[in-house]
Design a protein around this motif. Structure first.
Motif: not given
Ligand code: KG4
Ligand code: ZN
Length: 335
Positions: A111, A115, A136-138, A163, A167, A180, A268-269, A272, A296-297
């Motif tokens: 995964h 990314h 990302s979130g992880g 991320g 959150d 986020g 995901g981040v 931003n 994001s995913d």
């Molecule tokens: O890549 P992703 O969709 O999933 C993972 O693989 O984790 O990332 C999701 C993360 C979440 O923590 C979400 O809150 C964060 O990305 N995120 C953001 C923004 N858009 C998504 N964090 C800060 N600012 C944003 N605009």
């Protein structure tokens, strides 16, 4: 070669068809946000069940929009980790079964590699080598990338991913799930420099990150404030500014240490806006991102990673497959 991509590692079902010659043919995404919102976070068992419901209809939808049939699929790429084990097993089982039934090869995709490679889907893709910031979130990773599968880990978070810190801080401030992007939107109404948060681990050498202290700092600042709506926005802005600045300082350091001139940001981040503005302001560095919908995913990045690794595609017995809830990126090899 037309590759069907299946992403199901967390709370999004992403499906795409990528053609090695024509590029991205079609893609579709189903987000489970509404399903998990009332629990304030992803419930793994609910995620798995929803992937089961959505994967096949989304594959049909993508084939229809590309005006293709199942027989036009030449290979299947599916996310095999890292992620939630049950959610991964759904995509892997469906992906391997389709490959077996169609008698085409299948490939287990990491995964985070999805990314990492996602900015290469853009019209003006970055060229290797580059430094990759995966947020990302992880995960929060800095990687020196020489080519597909040639990844050297430069630094990572020793506690919360960035991320995850967004959150958790959002949740603490009483914002909706997923926090986020909501925290980022609230930060836009914050008053600059009301609070100054630390930039964790920037005063010592090295490229690792730590974001859990920033989350605690935000919590203490919020509790000690008068807790008005403006205070909340000010805390959100101070947190985001500190997180962004910390990432930027480490990116600059990573570029200097490796001598690279290109920075590629994904995950995901990377959506931003404050992060993008800050990184774009760095001198003598070319910065690349995925388009907003591929931060994001999504399935497109998995289909694309599959196409990049088509030489590694294998036809195997559909009954023997496994997934890897943990799967470090630097264990991968070049195709
Ligand atoms: O890549 P992703 O969709 O999933 C993972 O693989 O984790 O990332 C999701 C993360 C979440 O923590 C979400 O809150 C964060 O990305 N995120 C953001 C923004 N858009 C998504 N964090 C800060 N600012 C944003 N605009
Ligand atoms: Zn992801």
């Amino acid at each position: 070669m037309r590759v069907l991509g299946i992403e199901s590692s967390c709370d999004e079902t992403g499906i795409a068809l990528y053609d090695s010659e024509k590029g991205l043919l079609a893609h579709s995404l189903y987000s489970q946000i509404a399903l998990h919102a009332e629990y304030g976070g992803v419930v793994p068992e609910l995620a798995s069940r929803d992937h089961i419901r959505k994967t096949l209809p989304l594959i049909d939808e993508v084939l229809t929009s590309a005006q293709l049939n199942r027989d036009d699929i030449d290979a299947v790429a599916y996310t095999a980790g890292p992620g939630l084990v049950g959610a991964l097993l759904v995509g892997a089982a469906i992906g391997r079964s389709i490959a077996w039934a169609l008698d085409v090869p299948a490939l287990a995709i990491n995964h985070m590699e999805g990314h990492l490679l996602s900015p290469l889907l853009e019209e003006q893709p970055p060229e290797f080598p580059f430094v990759s910031l995966l947020v990302s979130g992880g995960h929060t990773l800095l990687i020196d990338v020489q080519g597909v599968g040639q990844y050297q880990l430069l630094g990572e978070s020793i506690d919360d991913a960035v991320g995850e810190a967004f959150d958790k801080t959002a949740k603490m401030l009483g914002l909706d799930y997923p926090g986020g992007p909501i925290l980022a939107a609230l930060a836009e109404t914050g008053i600059k420099d009301t609070y100054t948060f630390p930039r964790p681990m920037t005063n010592r050498p090295g490229l690792d990150f730590s974001f859990s202290g920033l989350k605690t700092f935000a919590m203490n600042t919020w509790r000690e404030s008068t807790q008005t709506a403006q205070d909340k926005a000010n805390v959100a802005l101070a947190f985001q500014t500190a997180a962004v600045e910390t990432l930027a300082i480490k990116c600059k350091r990573a570029l200097k240490e490796t001598g690279r001139k290109t920075l590629v940001v994904a995950g995901g981040v990377s959506a931003n806006k404050a992060l993008r503005t800050r990184l774009d302001s760095m001198h003598q560095v070319n910065v690349y991102y995925p388009r907003a919908e591929f931060c994001s995913d999504n399935g497109a990045m998995i289909a694309f990673a599959g196409a990049m690794r088509q030489s590694a595609m294998i036809k195997e017995d559909a009954a023997t497959f496994s997934v890897r809830p943990r799967w470090p990126l630097d264990e991968l090899t070049a195709p």
